[in-house]
Design a protein around this motif. Structure first.
Motif, PDB file in Angstrom:
ATOM      1  N   UNK A 200       0.843  -1.208   0.000  1.00 23.89           N
ATOM      2  CA  UNK A 200       0.000   0.000   0.000  1.00 23.89           C
ATOM      3  C   UNK A 200       0.870   1.247   0.000  1.00 23.89           C
ATOM      4  N   UNK A 201       0.669   2.104  -0.988  1.00 21.18           N
ATOM      5  CA  UNK A 201       1.459   3.329  -1.113  1.00 21.18           C
ATOM      6  C   UNK A 201       0.835   4.482  -0.350  1.00 21.18           C
ATOM      7  N   UNK A 202      -0.474   4.722  -0.527  1.00 27.38           N
ATOM      8  CA  UNK A 202      -1.065   5.943   0.020  1.00 27.38           C
ATOM      9  C   UNK A 202      -2.563   5.806   0.179  1.00 27.38           C
ATOM     10  N   UNK A 203      -3.080   6.613   1.074  1.00 24.04           N
ATOM     11  CA  UNK A 203      -4.523   6.797   1.269  1.00 24.04           C
ATOM     12  C   UNK A 203      -4.830   8.261   0.982  1.00 24.04           C
ATOM     13  N   UNK A 227      -2.949   7.875  12.507  1.00 19.84           N
ATOM     14  CA  UNK A 227      -2.310   6.885  13.377  1.00 19.84           C
ATOM     15  C   UNK A 227      -2.104   5.564  12.640  1.00 19.84           C
ATOM     16  N   UNK A 228      -3.110   5.133  11.879  1.00 18.47           N
ATOM     17  CA  UNK A 228      -2.993   3.863  11.175  1.00 18.47           C
ATOM     18  C   UNK A 228      -1.959   3.956  10.061  1.00 18.47           C
ATOM     19  N   UNK A 229      -1.953   5.066   9.335  1.00 17.72           N
ATOM     20  CA  UNK A 229      -0.952   5.248   8.280  1.00 17.72           C
ATOM     21  C   UNK A 229       0.460   5.248   8.857  1.00 17.72           C
ATOM     22  N   UNK A 230       0.648   5.913   9.984  1.00 20.97           N
ATOM     23  CA  UNK A 230       1.964   5.913  10.634  1.00 20.97           C
ATOM     24  C   UNK A 230       2.374   4.499  11.055  1.00 20.97           C
ATOM     25  N   UNK A 231       1.426   3.756  11.547  1.00 14.67           N
ATOM     26  CA  UNK A 231       1.692   2.399  12.028  1.00 14.67           C
ATOM     27  C   UNK A 231       2.247   1.513  10.915  1.00 14.67           C
ATOM     28  N   UNK A 233       3.440   2.700   7.714  1.00 15.31           N
ATOM     29  CA  UNK A 233       4.289   3.351   6.727  1.00 15.31           C
ATOM     30  C   UNK A 233       3.579   3.757   5.458  1.00 15.31           C
ATOM     31  N   UNK A 234       2.287   4.069   5.561  1.00 10.75           N
ATOM     32  CA  UNK A 234       1.468   4.471   4.413  1.00 10.75           C
ATOM     33  C   UNK A 234       1.390   5.994   4.368  1.00 10.75           C
ATOM     34  N   UNK A 235       1.531   6.573   3.193  1.00 13.86           N
ATOM     35  CA  UNK A 235       1.403   8.015   3.054  1.00 13.86           C
ATOM     36  C   UNK A 235      -0.065   8.425   3.143  1.00 13.86           C
TER      37      UNK A 235
END
Length: 427
Positions: A200-203, A227-231, A233-235
């Motif tokens: 997964x690259x980004x949301x 928080x989930x993206x940080x967890x 490594x998702x942009x």
């Protein structure tokens, strides 16, 4: 004509030939109160003298400068001004010409960032149901409005969508951010479990889903996404093409919600709609991943002929001056409660199902006719223009209202009164 029933329009045109401050004018000279800031873009109002003068002066000085391998001072000046308004370390700007270009640019930067940093397996992009990110193939792929997608084939591969955040039963008639819905962000955990974070690259999400009918983010939703993206490594990308430059009372909605995304897309209000311009703000670590040395090698193989167009840059600098000098962002925060109270008075009108307000935005949902969704709203839009002298946006059977930030309290009342009269007529 874009997003327009062409034959119906030509049978009864809605033509505009002049604009000033809060109004358009028809060829006959009839004033039309602009309750939509053009197309969510004329935040400082229409034909403001400082913006007009800046465009005229720039056109007389230099009409165009190539953005590939060359630059001009106003491009750097406007980028610095925009970056200074953004929260956190969103310190770098890539300029383009529209929200659609900004959306596709951000998605390409996300993919290229992961490839550049040794994570080339991260190619999946995640949008959201009912989301709108422009009309490029990237934007409609991550977008979640069905009519914008269904005629155009399979679109980009490797796309998934979060559920939208709207639930009428739990959120109806909210002022500001609804209390229910933060848990909808947890669906990202499920997508990570399904696809694995390494893919997964980004949301990308809008802090307020505008084109689908003005749906504000629930309290805590955007922080949970961060928080989930940080967890994993998702942009995280915020599409602030509509919410940027004062619409929610701040330069960017990211500030309102206390969240620093990895990228912010912007357009519309950056020039108050006077000249097309868009762009992407990126955090320092993203910029640094591409710009590694002073070797004469292209950093990012992407751009547009009209990126940082001199007229657009001049218009933007003058627009940003107006926002600052007139305190328009702060003004929205001051009048938001007044606007909300006035707009929610429409609750008593026939057929109304829900009303939403946040910042200087209002939306009213009403019952559809038996012959199809959107037909009642179209009739209402026509009546508002021809009978009431007012412009609104429609999305299905929703009136969406977003006046210029210079709207007066009396004009707020006028907007609500006109909407009320037309709602009485279409039921």
């Amino acid at each position: 004509m874009p997003f327009t029933p062409n034959r119906a329009f030509k049978a009864r045109p809605r033509l505009l030939t002049r604009s000033k401050d809060m109004h358009y004018y028809t060829p006959e000279g009839r004033p039309v109160l602009d309750a939509t800031a053009g197309l969510w873009c004329a935040n400082a109002g229409h034909n403001r003298d400082p913006i007009v003068a800046a465009i005229q002066a720039q056109a007389a000085e230099m009409d165009f400068a190539p953005p590939f391998q060359y630059g001009h001072p106003k491009a750097f000046a406007v980028s610095a001004r925009i970056a200074a308004l953004a929260p956190g370390d969103l310190d770098h700007v890539f300029l383009c010409n529209s929200g659609s270009e900004a959306g596709d640019t951000a998605l390409k930067i996300a993919l290229a960032y992961h490839a550049t940093t040794g994570n080339a397996t991260r190619t999946r992009l995640i949008g959201r149901e009912r989301g709108y990110h422009g009309v490029g193939f990237g934007g409609i792929s991550v977008g979640g409005i069905s009519p914008n997608r269904k005629l155009f084939g399979s679109l980009l591969p490797g796309i998934d969508h979060l559920p939208h955040t709207y639930n009428r039963e739990k959120q109806a008639f909210s002022k500001g951010e609804p209390e229910w819905g933060a848990e909808r962000a947890d669906a990202l955990e499920s997508l990570v479990a399904l696809h694995d974070a390494s893919t997964i690259a980004a949301v990308i999400v809008e802090p307020m889903a505008g084109s689908t009918g003005a749906i504000p983010a629930p309290v805590g939703y955007l922080k949970r996404l961060r928080e989930i993206c940080d967890k994993y490594g998702i942009l995280l990308i915020f599409d602030e093409v509509i919410t940027g430059f004062g619409r929610l009372g701040y330069a960017f909605a990211a500030e309102r919600y206390g969240v620093v995304p990895d990228m912010i897309t912007f357009a519309k209000g950056v020039t108050s709609g006077a000249v097309p311009m868009g762009g992407v703000l990126v955090r320092k670590h993203i910029y640094d991943a591409f710009v590694k040395s002073d070797d004469p090698v292209i950093d990012l193989f992407h751009g547009y002929t009209y990126s940082a167009h001199p007229l657009a840059c001049a218009a933007s600098l003058a627009t940003l001056d107006l926002y600052r000098e007139e305190g328009l962002f702060e003004r929205v925060r001051e009048i938001e409660p007044i606007w909300a109270d006035a707009f929610h008075a429409l609750r008593s009108k026939p057929g109304v199902l829900d009303i939403r307000t946040v910042g200087l935005v209002g939306a009213v949902d009403f019952e559809s006719r038996s012959d199809g969704v959107g037909r009642r709203a179209y009739e209402g839009m026509e009546r508002l223009f021809h009978e009431e002298g007012m412009m609104v946006r429609t999305a299905g059977d929703t009136f969406a209202v977003s006046p210029p930030l210079i709207v007066s309290e009396s004009q707020m009342g006028e907007i609500v009164d006109k909407l009320g009269r037309v709602l009485d007529k279409i039921f």
